[in-house]
Design a protein around this motif. Structure first.
Motif, PDB file in Angstrom:
ATOM      1  N   VAL A 289       0.860  -1.171   0.000  1.00 27.07           N
ATOM      2  CA  VAL A 289       0.000   0.000   0.000  1.00 27.07           C
ATOM      3  C   VAL A 289       0.901   1.227   0.000  1.00 27.07           C
ATOM      4  O   VAL A 289       1.753   1.383   0.880  1.00 27.07           O
ATOM      5  CB  VAL A 289      -0.932   0.031   1.223  1.00 27.07           C
ATOM      6  CG1 VAL A 289      -1.836   1.250   1.169  1.00 27.07           C
ATOM      7  CG2 VAL A 289      -1.764  -1.245   1.294  1.00 27.07           C
ATOM      8  N   GLY A 290       0.738   2.086  -1.000  1.00 26.90           N
ATOM      9  CA  GLY A 290       1.611   3.243  -1.118  1.00 26.90           C
ATOM     10  C   GLY A 290       0.984   4.508  -0.569  1.00 26.90           C
ATOM     11  O   GLY A 290      -0.234   4.633  -0.471  1.00 26.90           O
ATOM     12  N   VAL A 291       1.823   5.465  -0.196  1.00 24.22           N
ATOM     13  CA  VAL A 291       1.378   6.766   0.295  1.00 24.22           C
ATOM     14  C   VAL A 291       1.854   7.844  -0.673  1.00 24.22           C
ATOM     15  O   VAL A 291       3.038   7.902  -1.012  1.00 24.22           O
ATOM     16  CB  VAL A 291       1.918   7.055   1.708  1.00 24.22           C
ATOM     17  CG1 VAL A 291       1.508   8.463   2.149  1.00 24.22           C
ATOM     18  CG2 VAL A 291       1.417   6.017   2.700  1.00 24.22           C
ATOM     19  N   ARG A 292       0.937   8.670  -1.114  1.00 23.36           N
ATOM     20  CA  ARG A 292       1.270   9.812  -1.973  1.00 23.36           C
ATOM     21  C   ARG A 292       0.972  11.076  -1.190  1.00 23.36           C
ATOM     22  O   ARG A 292      -0.180  11.342  -0.845  1.00 23.36           O
ATOM     23  CB  ARG A 292       0.457   9.784  -3.262  1.00 23.36           C
ATOM     24  CG  ARG A 292       0.715  10.963  -4.184  1.00 23.36           C
ATOM     25  CD  ARG A 292      -0.054  10.810  -5.487  1.00 23.36           C
ATOM     26  NE  ARG A 292       0.123  11.984  -6.339  1.00 23.36           N
ATOM     27  CZ  ARG A 292      -0.679  13.032  -6.359  1.00 23.36           C
ATOM     28  NH1 ARG A 292      -1.746  13.051  -5.561  1.00 23.36           N
ATOM     29  NH2 ARG A 292      -0.443  14.043  -7.165  1.00 23.36           N
ATOM     30  N   VAL A 293       1.997  11.851  -0.888  1.00 23.13           N
ATOM     31  CA  VAL A 293       1.834  13.060  -0.088  1.00 23.13           C
ATOM     32  C   VAL A 293       1.400  14.206  -1.000  1.00 23.13           C
ATOM     33  O   VAL A 293       2.008  14.463  -2.042  1.00 23.13           O
ATOM     34  CB  VAL A 293       3.135  13.425   0.641  1.00 23.13           C
ATOM     35  CG1 VAL A 293       2.968  14.726   1.422  1.00 23.13           C
ATOM     36  CG2 VAL A 293       3.551  12.289   1.581  1.00 23.13           C
ATOM     37  N   THR A 294       0.318  14.887  -0.628  1.00 24.23           N
ATOM     38  CA  THR A 294      -0.207  15.989  -1.409  1.00 24.23           C
ATOM     39  C   THR A 294      -0.846  17.016  -0.485  1.00 24.23           C
ATOM     40  O   THR A 294      -1.409  16.660   0.557  1.00 24.23           O
ATOM     41  CB  THR A 294      -1.252  15.502  -2.439  1.00 24.23           C
ATOM     42  OG1 THR A 294      -1.810  16.637  -3.125  1.00 24.23           O
ATOM     43  CG2 THR A 294      -2.362  14.720  -1.779  1.00 24.23           C
ATOM     44  N   ALA A 295      -0.755  18.262  -0.864  1.00 25.12           N
ATOM     45  CA  ALA A 295      -1.376  19.323  -0.059  1.00 25.12           C
ATOM     46  C   ALA A 295      -2.816  19.589  -0.482  1.00 25.12           C
ATOM     47  O   ALA A 295      -3.531  20.335   0.179  1.00 25.12           O
ATOM     48  CB  ALA A 295      -0.557  20.610  -0.191  1.00 25.12           C
ATOM     49  N   GLU A 296      -3.250  18.962  -1.580  1.00 20.85           N
ATOM     50  CA  GLU A 296      -4.587  19.234  -2.080  1.00 20.85           C
ATOM     51  C   GLU A 296      -5.647  18.456  -1.305  1.00 20.85           C
ATOM     52  O   GLU A 296      -5.459  17.291  -0.975  1.00 20.85           O
ATOM     53  CB  GLU A 296      -4.679  18.882  -3.563  1.00 20.85           C
ATOM     54  CG  GLU A 296      -3.825  19.778  -4.450  1.00 20.85           C
ATOM     55  CD  GLU A 296      -4.052  19.523  -5.920  1.00 20.85           C
ATOM     56  OE1 GLU A 296      -4.503  18.408  -6.260  1.00 20.85           O
ATOM     57  OE2 GLU A 296      -3.784  20.427  -6.720  1.00 20.85           O
ATOM     58  N   ARG A 297      -6.753  19.113  -1.022  1.00 22.21           N
ATOM     59  CA  ARG A 297      -7.894  18.483  -0.373  1.00 22.21           C
ATOM     60  C   ARG A 297      -9.108  18.647  -1.296  1.00 22.21           C
ATOM     61  O   ARG A 297      -9.515  19.776  -1.579  1.00 22.21           O
ATOM     62  CB  ARG A 297      -8.200  19.142   0.979  1.00 22.21           C
ATOM     63  CG  ARG A 297      -7.129  18.948   2.039  1.00 22.21           C
ATOM     64  CD  ARG A 297      -7.554  19.693   3.300  1.00 22.21           C
ATOM     65  NE  ARG A 297      -6.550  19.654   4.344  1.00 22.21           N
ATOM     66  CZ  ARG A 297      -6.497  18.735   5.307  1.00 22.21           C
ATOM     67  NH1 ARG A 297      -7.404  17.781   5.344  1.00 22.21           N
ATOM     68  NH2 ARG A 297      -5.548  18.778   6.230  1.00 22.21           N
ATOM     69  N   PRO A 298      -9.696  17.559  -1.749  1.00 19.48           N
ATOM     70  CA  PRO A 298     -10.889  17.690  -2.586  1.00 19.48           C
ATOM     71  C   PRO A 298     -12.013  18.399  -1.836  1.00 19.48           C
ATOM     72  O   PRO A 298     -12.147  18.258  -0.624  1.00 19.48           O
ATOM     73  CB  PRO A 298     -11.275  16.229  -2.874  1.00 19.48           C
ATOM     74  CG  PRO A 298     -10.013  15.463  -2.677  1.00 19.48           C
ATOM     75  CD  PRO A 298      -9.286  16.167  -1.567  1.00 19.48           C
ATOM     76  N   ARG A 299     -12.800  19.163  -2.570  1.00 16.64           N
ATOM     77  CA  ARG A 299     -13.944  19.853  -1.992  1.00 16.64           C
ATOM     78  C   ARG A 299     -15.157  19.563  -2.853  1.00 16.64           C
ATOM     79  O   ARG A 299     -15.027  19.265  -4.046  1.00 16.64           O
ATOM     80  CB  ARG A 299     -13.702  21.362  -1.932  1.00 16.64           C
ATOM     81  CG  ARG A 299     -13.689  22.029  -3.314  1.00 16.64           C
ATOM     82  CD  ARG A 299     -13.023  23.366  -3.315  1.00 16.64           C
ATOM     83  NE  ARG A 299     -13.173  24.075  -4.579  1.00 16.64           N
ATOM     84  CZ  ARG A 299     -12.487  23.802  -5.687  1.00 16.64           C
ATOM     85  NH1 ARG A 299     -11.623  22.806  -5.693  1.00 16.64           N
ATOM     86  NH2 ARG A 299     -12.672  24.517  -6.789  1.00 16.64           N
ATOM     87  N   LEU A 300     -16.330  19.617  -2.273  1.00 17.07           N
ATOM     88  CA  LEU A 300     -17.548  19.458  -3.038  1.00 17.07           C
ATOM     89  C   LEU A 300     -17.738  20.664  -3.940  1.00 17.07           C
ATOM     90  O   LEU A 300     -17.417  21.786  -3.556  1.00 17.07           O
ATOM     91  CB  LEU A 300     -18.745  19.318  -2.101  1.00 17.07           C
ATOM     92  CG  LEU A 300     -18.705  18.088  -1.182  1.00 17.07           C
ATOM     93  CD1 LEU A 300     -19.886  18.103  -0.240  1.00 17.07           C
ATOM     94  CD2 LEU A 300     -18.696  16.806  -2.006  1.00 17.07           C
ATOM     95  N   LEU A 301     -18.232  20.412  -5.156  1.00 18.50           N
ATOM     96  CA  LEU A 301     -18.332  21.481  -6.146  1.00 18.50           C
ATOM     97  C   LEU A 301     -19.744  22.071  -6.175  1.00 18.50           C
ATOM     98  O   LEU A 301     -20.369  22.207  -7.206  1.00 18.50           O
ATOM     99  CB  LEU A 301     -17.940  20.950  -7.534  1.00 18.50           C
ATOM    100  CG  LEU A 301     -16.509  20.422  -7.611  1.00 18.50           C
ATOM    101  CD1 LEU A 301     -16.220  19.862  -8.981  1.00 18.50           C
ATOM    102  CD2 LEU A 301     -15.504  21.520  -7.251  1.00 18.50           C
ATOM    103  N   GLN A 302     -20.217  22.437  -4.959  1.00 20.47           N
ATOM    104  CA  GLN A 302     -21.568  22.984  -4.876  1.00 20.47           C
ATOM    105  C   GLN A 302     -21.577  24.500  -4.974  1.00 20.47           C
ATOM    106  O   GLN A 302     -20.780  25.184  -4.380  1.00 20.47           O
ATOM    107  CB  GLN A 302     -22.214  22.572  -3.550  1.00 20.47           C
ATOM    108  CG  GLN A 302     -23.604  23.112  -3.375  1.00 20.47           C
ATOM    109  CD  GLN A 302     -24.383  22.328  -2.369  1.00 20.47           C
ATOM    110  OE1 GLN A 302     -23.913  21.336  -1.864  1.00 20.47           O
ATOM    111  NE2 GLN A 302     -25.582  22.792  -2.088  1.00 20.47           N
ATOM    112  N   ASP A 303     -21.992  25.159  -5.245  1.00 22.91           N
ATOM    113  CA  ASP A 303     -22.099  26.600  -5.178  1.00 22.91           C
ATOM    114  C   ASP A 303     -23.423  27.049  -4.767  1.00 22.91           C
ATOM    115  O   ASP A 303     -23.353  27.258  -3.589  1.00 22.91           O
ATOM    116  CB  ASP A 303     -21.591  27.213  -6.465  1.00 22.91           C
ATOM    117  CG  ASP A 303     -21.204  28.599  -6.238  1.00 22.91           C
ATOM    118  OD1 ASP A 303     -20.154  28.849  -6.793  1.00 22.91           O
ATOM    119  OD2 ASP A 303     -21.855  29.363  -5.614  1.00 22.91           O
TER     120      ASP A 303
END
Length: 456
Positions: free
Chosen positions: A194-208
């Protein structure tokens, strides 16, 4: 406004024509016509990949850097690869470890197996063979352990995890390596691949409602229409579950009353459908660019690596590539499993809008990171589970027929039912096995669609 008037007139004409066609249909399934002599229709012909709309080709040229010929070749090759992958998946059985296309105009198909003895059979189907350690079933079991671990604590620092079939492993995206490692340990998967990919991005819901049109929830928040559907005599459309709760009212792009959320699930899944009033007519159309539309003919699921395009009420029509299926995403509002990860960009307000491959419906926009200026990652809720869970029928440009009947006590092929790869059905006394996940259309009876069904 002129474009809307033309569209409304065309919808009225289609409704009248549809009424005449339905009135002529028998109340029970008619026998399949005897297949015509000569070659069977190809996968590209069955799925409409050999006749793409110019608006789809234009977006593929813009977003994937292709010319018109390359875009056309890619769509045809990806459709053909999907059928070959289905045949090999059924043949390999429990040794199957995934399939994907290269992600270019070649449509080169790779099929993974845990059995070295399968290489010759895979290559005989024109695919590249890859011998790996884990079967797809084992990878799915490992991912379910992560899903279970996520229910016992917060996953805000590990917002995404998925099966990466090309690498034959599970990948966890985390804000730090320590957070990813802790999540893997909590699932009891330490020491496994199981691999780990480090990222600063956090998905958000695309609701407006053509797919991609705007609609408004309780006269405030805005989302996008996915695909037109019916449930019995009731028409409506599918969209993202986070856009509204059951009972929430909706207003159309033109400011008039539209309908109500008949069912909605979020989190866990991100799916909903809106039952519309008589003013709104379902069509097989998805809004493309420059006021044009693409017509949907079915819902055959695309392979990893395939091209995919999205329509939304904020950013319009954009394309990219399928990266992974069966992805789990931990939004701040809750976790969603079973999403598909793509390279297509999206922004708030695009939520619920349609994803398509060629003329095939793929899913509705859930959330993501980035934007359409610098690019990003977007996740969609696959459409076939929405149709199956809510008992909906996708509105398509293909003709519809009545459902099939039971044959000799076995499950008969039935128009409107969602079939997963590997499912077996009978039709006219013959048994078939499904090659690609899809909702059965009346024009897609097994005898005439070798792209979707294999006689056994």
């Amino acid at each position: 406004m002129a474009t809307r008037q033309v569209r409304t007139a065309r919808r009225t004409a289609l409704t009248a024509l549809g009424a005449l066609v339905l009135a002529a249909l028998p109340s029970t399934a008619a026998a399949d016509p005897t297949p015509a002599a000569g070659p069977k229709p190809s996968a590209a012909q069955t799925l409409g990949a050999d006749r793409p709309s110019p608006h789809l080709l234009s977006a593929l040229r813009r977003d994937l850097g292709l010319n018109s010929q390359q875009a056309s070749e890619r769509l045809v090759n990806e459709a053909e690869a999907g059928t070959r992958a289905g045949r090999l998946r059924n043949a390999l059985g429990e040794r199957f470890a995934g399939a994907w296309v290269r992600g270019d105009t070649s449509g080169e198909l790779t099929v993974a197996t845990t059995g070295a003895g399968d290489v010759a059979a895979i290559e005989a189907q024109g695919a590249t063979a890859k011998v790996v350690r884990w079967t797809l079933a084992e990878l799915r079991a490992a991912k379910r352990r992560l899903d279970t671990a996520a229910t016992r604590g917060t996953t805000l620092d590990t917002p995404v995890w998925y099966i990466d079939v090309a690498k034959n492993r599970i990948t966890v995206e985390a804000t730090s390596r320590s957070a990813g490692t802790a999540f893997i340990r909590a699932a009891g998967l330490q020491g496994e691949d199981v691999g780990v990919r480090v990222t600063a991005e956090r998905p958000r819901l695309l609701q407006d409602i053509t797919g991609g049109d705007a609609f408004y929830i309780n006269d405030s928040a805005r989302c996008s229409v996915g695909f037109s559907v019916t449930r019995g005599e009731q028409a409506g459309f599918v969209t993202a579950g986070h856009c509204g709760s059951p009972g929430a009212t909706t207003t159309g792009y033109d400011g008039t009353a539209q309908g109500v959320f008949a069912a909605s699930v979020f989190p866990g899944k991100d799916m909903a459908w809106v039952a519309t009033n008589a003013r709104w007519t379902p069509t097989p159309d998805v809004k493309a660019q420059d006021g044009q539309e693409v017509q949907i003919t079915g819902s055959a699921q695309a392979l990893v690596g395939a091209s995919v395009c999205r329509s939304g009420s904020t950013t319009g029509w954009h394309c990219g590539t399928v990266q992974q299926h069966d992805t789990s995403v931990s939004y701040a509002e809750g976790r969603v499993d079973g999403l598909t990860r793509t390279t297509v960009c999206a922004e708030p307000g695009d939520s619920g809008g349609p994803f398509v491959t060629g003329a095939q419906a793929q899913g509705v926009t859930s959330g993501g990171s980035g934007d359409c200026t610098r690019g990003g990652t977007t996740f969609y809720q696959p459409v076939n589970p929405i149709l199956g869970d809510f008992g909906l029928t996708l509105t398509t440009a293909a003709a519809q027929t009545a459902p099939g009947a039971q044959e000799d006590g076995a499950e008969a092929w039935t128009a409107g039912r969602v079939y997963e790869t590997g499912a077996t059905v009978t039709r006219e006394g013959v048994t078939y096995q499904c090659l690609q996940s899809h909702q059965a259309q009346g024009a897609w009876a097994p005898a005439g669609t070798p792209a979707l069904w294999q006689r056994v």
